[in-house]
Structures are given as C-alpha cells and as structure tokens.
Design a protein around this motif. Sequence first.
Motif, PDB file in Angstrom:
ATOM      1  N   THR A   1      80.207  54.459  55.585  1.00 14.34           N
ATOM      2  CA  THR A   1      81.434  55.258  55.713  1.00 14.34           C
ATOM      3  C   THR A   1      81.144  56.560  56.443  1.00 14.34           C
ATOM      4  O   THR A   1      79.990  56.920  56.702  1.00 14.34           O
TER       5      THR A   1
ATOM      6  N   THR B   1      81.818  62.310  54.745  1.00 17.11           N
ATOM      7  CA  THR B   1      82.768  63.101  53.947  1.00 17.11           C
ATOM      8  C   THR B   1      83.710  62.233  53.129  1.00 17.11           C
ATOM      9  O   THR B   1      84.340  62.723  52.190  1.00 17.11           O
ATOM     10  N   GLU B   2      83.804  60.949  53.473  1.00 17.23           N
ATOM     11  CA  GLU B   2      84.749  60.063  52.789  1.00 17.23           C
ATOM     12  C   GLU B   2      84.081  59.139  51.777  1.00 17.23           C
ATOM     13  O   GLU B   2      84.768  58.418  51.052  1.00 17.23           O
ATOM     14  N   ARG B   3      82.761  59.152  51.736  1.00 16.35           N
ATOM     15  CA  ARG B   3      82.071  58.154  50.914  1.00 16.35           C
ATOM     16  C   ARG B   3      82.433  58.259  49.438  1.00 16.35           C
ATOM     17  O   ARG B   3      82.711  57.240  48.789  1.00 16.35           O
ATOM     18  N   ALA B   4      82.447  59.463  48.890  1.00 22.82           N
ATOM     19  CA  ALA B   4      82.721  59.623  47.456  1.00 22.82           C
ATOM     20  C   ALA B   4      84.105  59.091  47.102  1.00 22.82           C
ATOM     21  O   ALA B   4      84.285  58.405  46.074  1.00 22.82           O
ATOM     22  N   ASN B   5      85.096  59.359  47.928  1.00 19.45           N
ATOM     23  CA  ASN B   5      86.464  58.900  47.665  1.00 19.45           C
ATOM     24  C   ASN B   5      86.550  57.381  47.753  1.00 19.45           C
ATOM     25  O   ASN B   5      87.199  56.729  46.914  1.00 19.45           O
ATOM     26  N   ILE B   6      85.898  56.800  48.750  1.00 12.92           N
ATOM     27  CA  ILE B   6      85.930  55.342  48.902  1.00 12.92           C
ATOM     28  C   ILE B   6      85.210  54.668  47.740  1.00 12.92           C
ATOM     29  O   ILE B   6      85.676  53.656  47.199  1.00 12.92           O
TER      30      ILE B   6
ATOM     31  N   ALA C   1      84.971  55.766  44.744  1.00  9.90           N
ATOM     32  CA  ALA C   1      85.783  55.904  43.531  1.00  9.90           C
ATOM     33  C   ALA C   1      86.908  54.876  43.478  1.00  9.90           C
ATOM     34  O   ALA C   1      87.357  54.504  42.380  1.00  9.90           O
ATOM     35  N   ASN C   2      87.354  54.390  44.645  1.00 11.96           N
ATOM     36  CA  ASN C   2      88.516  53.496  44.681  1.00 11.96           C
ATOM     37  C   ASN C   2      88.182  52.055  45.042  1.00 11.96           C
ATOM     38  O   ASN C   2      89.064  51.204  45.020  1.00 11.96           O
TER      39      ASN C   2
END
Length: 402
Positions: free
Chosen positions: A232, A235-240, A242-243
Amino acid sequence: MLDIKPIFNAIRRSKIGAVLLLLQIALTMAIVSNAAFMINDHVSYLREDTGFPEKEIFSLSVMTFGKDRSLSQQAELDETMIRSLPGVIDASLIQAVPLSGGGSSSSVALKPSPEQSKSISVPYYYMDEHGLNTFGIKLLEGRNFRPEEVIVGNDFTGNGPNTIIVSQALADALFSDGGALGETVYLKNRPLEIIGIVGTMKSPWPNGMRDKTTAIVPFMDVQNYQHILVRTDKTERANIMANIEQKMLDVYDKRVIINVDGLDKTKENYDATDVLMMRMLIVLVVILLLVTALGIFGLTQFNISKRTKQIGTRRALGARKSAIVRYFLVENTMVCIAGLVIGGLAAVVLGDVMMKSYSISSLEPEFIVGTAVFIFVMSLLAVIVPAMRAANISPSIATRSI
C-alpha cells in the motif's frame, strides 16, 4: 629500568592471587572476544537491507471453511478486490510470508536428478505476475512473469511452471561466470527457465539463510489456509489493515481472517530472539569486564596492604612516587599479558567449537586483538588509582608499622 626480575620474584611469592587474576583475565578474554563478535554479527544482520519496503507491506492469513466456492476462483476475486481498494499498490497470494520464519525451500540444481551438478538450497515464493510489484522489487535483468505463465493447481512436477525469477545472489552462486538469464535450472527436478534477475530479496528466514539466494516461481497452489501479501501507500497502510478483515468477509463470509500484520512488525517478531540474545550478551560482557576490573583493583589493594612497610622503606630511601606507580603498573602488565595470551588461545578454541556446534561464522582475529587491547587498557586504569595511593604512603607511617 623496569626491574622485571624483582617484580617477577614478588609475583612468585604471592602466586595464588596472581594466578587467580591471570585465569580471570584469560576467561574474560575468551568469552568477551567471542561475545563481541556475536554482538557485531547480530548488529550487522539487523542493519541489513531486506529488499522490501517493509512499512508499505502487510500480510493476512485466510482460513476458509466454506465448501460452496472454488478456492482458486475465490482467491482471484479476493486479489482483484484488494487491488481496487484506495491506497493499495498491488496484492498477491503467497505461500510463505517474507521475514516470518516459516516458508518453503528446496534444492535448485543445474541438471536433473540423478545427474550430478552444482546444487543450492533455495527458499522460494509462489506468486503470480503481481508478485514483484507487491514485493516492491525492481528487475535488474530480464522480465516479469506473463499471466499465461502462472500455473494454478497442485501438481508442480506434472503440469507445473516453466519459468523462474531469481535473486542476483542466486544467479551468481549458480553461474559464477555470469550469464544466468535464459539458463535452465531444476527445482524439484522440474526445468525452469530464468527469465528475470532481481537484487536483494530476503527469504522467510532472513537470519537463518544470510546468503540471500531466493527465487519466485509462478505457481498458485490455493489451499483452505493461505496468505495474501498487500503493498500500500505508506500513509494508508494502517487504515487498510484496520478494514481489510471486513472487506474480505463482505466478499465471502465463510472464512476467518487472521494475522493481519505489517511486514516490519513481522520482522520485529522474528528478530525478537536475536535482539534478546544480543542484549544478554551485552550484559554478560559488561559484568565480566566490571568483575575483572574489580579483581585487578582488589588484588592491587591487597598487595599494597601487604607491602606497606616495603613501600615506606623505598620511599625513605629516596624512591620517587613515579617509581612506586611504575612498579605496580609493570606487575599488573606482566600478569595481564600472560592472561591475555592464554585467553587469546582459549578464544580461538571456543570460537571453533561454537562454529561447529551452532554453524556460526569463525571468530575474526580483529575481535581477539581489539578485546585484548581493551582489557589491557582497562587493567591499567584499574590499577592506577591504588598505585597512586601507594605512592603517597608516608615513610614515617610505614616505619611506625614495624
């Protein structure tokens, strides 16, 4: 003059303390030099480049219990869904998560069995044409897999793949003269053409197989339990992450999603034992050096207390303070050098035993020399304070003790 002979005779008269100190220095020398070598080896390993952008990649494991869908078709749907998520660069099924401590390896040879040829044990990854982009690894030579070259099934030796991408380290190991691209190698006795060469690409056992000889094979053996690797935007890895579980269950809910971990965290977990060992070795080294320094300090203090009358007499006869200090420094140096020589030999023997027992590298001479210099300087510093106190003994106080 350093008056070596009188000092040697004095050591012989108090040989028990000198021998104990000599053995302590020898033991410290043997252990510390090997421990320092192992610490340096661990530090070097922890600083090595894995070849992956670890903070951009995460993995997840899928346990499917539903029987109403084809596993291979569902896997293709999962990959397509994940690649479509905002912030995802690419994704691929993989049979072994890099840097995790669990994976697959086999011998890669230049000729099929039973013919004799050069053979190397190689960790490998099963991935499709999205594998390289998911890994974040660039080709140095050759090309990526084509979609038609990716084989989905469970018969590797029968209807298996025909191509392979190898690391530069593996290409050099198999073909020392170069020219690996386009050559044929044999994995599990199946001929595979080398179509691409990449740079550093560490295995699932980054510390266990340090030579970086790895490979990617275009083969998908989809099972009820499988791994998916996702790359990813950082900056987006943590959000992805989590979902991703809910996204996967929305596509098909008869399964369980587990082990959603960033690749940096995966490596941290794998390295935890090595980091703990390194810290324990550092503590051991510090304790041994402190004990040795205290031993030298204590022996010097003991010798001063025994020789108060002699020191006072020498002072009364006109001996300078520097001569008294030099006497104890030379005495300590003689004992220390003898201990370092014995300890150096013991360090070589201990290093050889560890190399054979634990398959570690042989002890490098510079660690023996460096440790010897450090212990020698430490011993001089440990003896200088009590020696200076001895030099300050008043001749009148010494004579009153007669």
